[in-house]
Design an enzyme around this catalytic site. Structure first.
Site, PDB file in Angstrom:
ATOM      1  N   ASP A 120     -11.343   2.752   3.580  1.00 12.41           N
ATOM      2  CA  ASP A 120     -11.626   1.315   3.549  1.00 12.41           C
ATOM      3  C   ASP A 120     -13.137   1.046   3.487  1.00 12.41           C
ATOM      4  OD1 ASP A 120      -9.547  -0.504   3.452  1.00 12.41           O
ATOM      5  OD2 ASP A 120      -9.056  -0.331   5.577  1.00 12.41           O
ATOM      6  N   GLN A 163      -4.810  -1.140   9.867  1.00 15.89           N
ATOM      7  CA  GLN A 163      -4.601  -2.516   9.392  1.00 15.89           C
ATOM      8  C   GLN A 163      -5.192  -3.512  10.405  1.00 15.89           C
ATOM      9  OE1 GLN A 163      -2.848  -3.153   6.305  1.00 15.89           O
ATOM     10  NE2 GLN A 163      -3.860  -5.101   6.625  1.00 15.89           N
ATOM     11  N   LYS A 190       0.847  -1.202   0.000  1.00 17.71           N
ATOM     12  CA  LYS A 190       0.000   0.000   0.000  1.00 17.71           C
ATOM     13  C   LYS A 190       0.885   1.256   0.000  1.00 17.71           C
ATOM     14  CE  LYS A 190      -3.522  -2.660   2.252  1.00 17.71           C
ATOM     15  NZ  LYS A 190      -3.945  -3.232   3.512  1.00 17.71           N
TER      16      LYS A 190
END
Ligand code: NAP
Length: 232
Positions: free
Chosen positions: A71, A48, A4
């Site tokens: 997200d 995460q 990422k």
């Protein structure tokens, strides 16, 4: 996380990475999220998952500003996805929708079977397919006669987390097979939820692991971040 970060560098997105120790308190993590919520130059926040057991994952997700939730895990964004009017598409399902569209596959009226009902893949995937007028069936660990249902699928999405559990006999001739799974075997080999060799023989189109859905997820994360900056 590295891929990422690399993607950000590649396309010129400024990024900050905070690697916290596993014993970091929930309060400390929430304080960091709040700081980033307030920070003008930051348009996307990604925590995460999974988090250590002493941290309430929902509390952390809920703390991220819905405007920076690239997200699309925040309940506000989840609700918008359900309604079909959203700014941030959930990254993995959105990447799959792009793969389907780019391959010229029309979802309208198709039998779509999603194996897995997680909040991050199975459920939002089902919603996006439904919004594109698929006839959607969602399967999970209590589903009876799974193979009978998967064999009905024109579009089959496997998001289970069980190595190669979808085998060729579970796939209809000419189906589109999308493998979301990322399972690390004892010998460190990465395999999906789909047994590629047997399913490839039946499928009209199939995604490999690695190199299929995974890179699309990262691309969609970048897309959401750019969108967030533009909206700001
Ligand atoms: P998850 O939260 O563990 O959910 C797994 C789902 O599979 C659950 O709904 C579970 O049912 C269902 N399931 C488990 N065993 C089953 C069985 N025998 N038959 C039918 N359904 C079964 O996993 P996830 O986060 O959705 O991730 C799924 C996989 O995708 C993992 O391998 C993960 O690493 C991968 N993944 C990849 C990406 C990517 O970018 N490529 C992104 C996210 C996840 P219950 O609800 O009944 O327990």
């Amino acid at each position: 996380m590295n891929s990422k970060k690399r993607a950000c560098e590649e396309i010129g997105i400024y990024s900050e990475e905070y690697v916290l120790s596993a014993d970091t308190s929930q309060d400390k993590l929430l304080a960091l999220v709040d700081t980033l919520n307030q920070k003008d130059g930051i348009h996307g926040i990604l925590v995460q998952l999974p988090l250590p057991a002493h941290i309430d994952e929902d509390a952390v997700i809920n703390a991220i500003s819905p405007y920076k939730d690239v997200d699309a895990f925040h309940p506000v964004n989840v609700g918008k996805i359900m309604i079909g009017n959203y700014n941030f598409a959930p990254c993995t399902p959105a990447g799959i929708m792009e793969l389907i569209a780019e391959s010229g596959i029309d979802i309208k009226g198709k039998e779509c079977v999603v194996v897995g009902r997680s909040n991050i893949v199975g459920k939002p995937m089902s919603m996006l397919l439904l919004h594109s007028h698929g006839t959607v069936t969602i399967c999970h660990s209590r589903t009876k006669n799974l193979a009978e249902i998967t064999r009905r699928a024109d579009i089959l999405v496997a998001a289970v987390g069980r190595p190669e559990m979808i085998t060729g006999d579970m796939v209809k001739e000419g189906a589109v097979v999308i493998d979301v799974g990322m399972n690390r075997l004892e010998d460190n080999k990465l395999v999906g939820d789909v047994h590629f060799e047997s399913c490839e023989k039946k499928a009209a189109a199939i995604t490999p692991v690695p190199g299929g859905v995974g890179p699309m997820t990262i691309a969609m994360l970048m897309k959401n971040t750019v969108k967030s900056a533009r909206l700001k």
